[in-house]
Design a protein around this motif. Structure first.
Motif: not given
Ligand code: NAD
Length: 508
Positions: A92-104
């Motif tokens: 449930x982090x910031x709504x940003x594709x690159x951030x979410x991809x990086x995290x996963x």
């Protein structure tokens, strides 16, 4: 793939949503690790949860033991490496594709092969977030609504590569957490944010052509059972947020004109009129929605012939109301069930339930000048309910006044609006049904899923398919066809699913 209360849950992102998710998971008995990239944020969220539990205990709404045990199950963790061994990660982090991809990608290197990865994204494609993962099948959307502890709905979103087993495991887990999960396919807006678009768009379209004031639109839709009218709701959500969601659905559909945002919305955002948060939107705050002026209507003039036309619950309600209205004069209305329209015939003038056409159009087609159309009421109509009506341009002055007097005599609070097709409630419900039909056509959800999602996610008084069951696919399609013929463009094109249902009903 099965997740149980023994499974440890890692929540990444300790903001509004992440802390709510951590609370719900801990209340269901899970050990929860809470992580945030911002140093100290997870500990602060933990402390805030502690304070809110204490307040609940103080009000007698949570047992002190439960509060202590729940809080003890939530553990802030400083680094992701601390979180090895989680069976489920909810992001449930910031709504940003690159951030979410990086995290996963980072998480995949840490967690076990059986760990399910869930994202709480509200608008990004689950398929896109999974791109680049070694095991994209284990990524599922787990879309909670705000505030998480109170909102029942969870959209369980499958991307193109999501394994059914992972989606089912998340679905069952959400159920175990006391939520109502609904399966959804990863398409723009998922279920709720997509099907709800016309609730705002139709109000904005009516305002754009000055058909009615915001408080009239709000009153009419509240009388139809919605908890908040579209204008006060947009003020609450914030026009910036609502405009951003509208834009993202529009762009994600390759600028399909059906989803085109309103210039009025943009003007309000550009002007900083964001709603409650800026103290001004459609209304000024803290005052908010002003009360509608109470209009006094004289009793209708004595008529020599009154007849109720049409069949079904609305016509039945009109007959009862007309019978009551005429009782003091010692007579009652005639009833004609097969005339093809619903409403009241008063000495040759017609007060008609709207079928999507303007009153002036009906007058032109029928050669009868004295035509008024009124909006779809709840069945049975409720006393004092605000109901929009419009009068044909061709109508005489007497019928202009008498149509309102008759609506008032039938128990409504008549609200005169410009002679626009589909008035207020009729077009809004038709468009919500149409959008839900398209969602079902595209495999986004089932009809039952659409109904549950709209009732639980945005508190609609009924689901779109429940409205359809009380109406008819042919009549809804006719309303949309009338709107389409009037405005042209793509917004009102009938969903193939609805069209098929209309044909099927005609054949049976
Ligand atoms: P928020 O701003 O309250 O919280 C986000 C948190 O994530 C912040 O504490 C931030 O420090 C942290 N963060 C950012 N990048 C990070 C990273 N790379 N690793 C770890 N932590 C990171 O936001 P929110 O409202 O809780 O929204 C979170 C997510 O939930 C978003 O994807 C949003 O679209 C979605 N969502 C929000 C709502 C809502 O009403 N707020 C509803 C449904 C879904």
């Amino acid at each position: 793939m099965r997740l149980s209360a023994q499974s440890t849950v890692l929540v990444v992102g300790a903001g509004i949503m992440g802390s709510g998710i951590a609370q719900v998971a801990a209340q269901a008995g899970h050990r929860v690790w809470l992580h945030d990239a911002r140093s100290g944020a997870a500990a602060a969220a933990h402390a805030k949860l502690g304070a809110s539990f204490e307040a609940l205990v103080g009000k007698g709404r949570m047992a002190a033991d439960d509060a202590a045990a729940t809080l003890a199950r939530i553990e802030p963790v400083d680094t992701l490496a601390d979180a090895r061994g989680a069976a489920l990660v909810v992001e449930a982090i910031v709504e940003d594709l690159a951030a979410k991809r990086g995290l996963f990608r980072q998480l995949e290197a840490l967690v076990d092969a059986g760990c399910v990865l869930a994202t709480n994204t509200s608008s990004i494609s689950v398929t896109a977030i999974a791109n680049g993962l070694q095991h994209p099948g284990r990524l599922v959307g787990m879309h909670f609504f705000n505030p998480v502890p109170r909102m029942q709905l969870v959209e369980v979103v499958s991307g193109l590569q999501t394994d059914a087993a992972a989606a089912d495991a998340v679905f069952e887990l959400a159920r175990a957490w006391g939520k109502t999960p609904v399966h959804a396919r990863s398409t723009p807006g998922f279920i709720v944010n997509r099907i709800a678009r016309p609730y705002y768009a139709e109000a904005l379209a009516l305002l754009h052509e000055q058909a009615a004031a915001p408080q009239v639109l709000d009153a009419c839709l509240k009388a139809a059972g919605f908890r908040m009218g579209p204008c006060e709701l947009m003020d609450l959500i914030g026009h910036d947020t609502n405009f951003a969601v509208t834009n993202s659905v529009y762009e994600a559909n390759f600028f399909d004109k059906r989803y085109m945002p309103s210039p009025l919305q943009r003007e309000m955002v550009d002007g900083g009129l964001l709603g409650r948060k800026s103290a001004q939107g459609f209304y000024r705050y803290p005052d908010g929605l002003p009360a509608l002026p109470v209009a006094q209507h004289d009793a209708p003039a004595t008529a020599s012939q009154v007849a109720v036309h049409g069949d079904g619950a609305i016509a039945d309600g009109l007959e009862q109301a007309a019978t009551r209205a005429l009782a003091p004069q010692g007579w009652g209305p005639a009833r004609h069930r097969d005339s093809g329209w619903t409403g009241l015939l008063v000495d040759g003038a017609r007060l008609m339930l709207g079928d999507g056409r303007c009153a002036s159009e009906i007058a032109a087609a029928s050669g009868i000048a004295d035509i008024a159309v009124f909006d779809r009421p709840l069945a049975p109509p409720q006393a004092g309910a605000a109901v929009a009506y419009a009068v044909a341009e061709q109508s005489g002055a007497a019928w202009r006044a008498q149509s309102a007097a008759w609506l008032a005599a039938l128990g409504f609070a008549p609200q005169r609006v410009a002679d626009t097709p589909g008035l207020v409630v009729t077009r809004t419900l038709a468009m919500l049904i149409n959008e839900a039909a398209d969602a079902v056509l595209q495999g986004v959800c089932t009809p039952e899923g659409a109904d549950a999602a709209m009732k639980l996610g945005v508190n609609y008084p009924a689901g779109p398919f429940e409205w359809l069951a009380q109406w008819s696919a042919a009549e809804v399609a006719a309303v949309l066809d009338a709107l389409d013929a009037h405005y042209r463009g793509e917004r009102y094109r009938v969903s193939p699913e609805l069209r098929r249902r209309a044909w099927a009903a005609a054949a049976s």
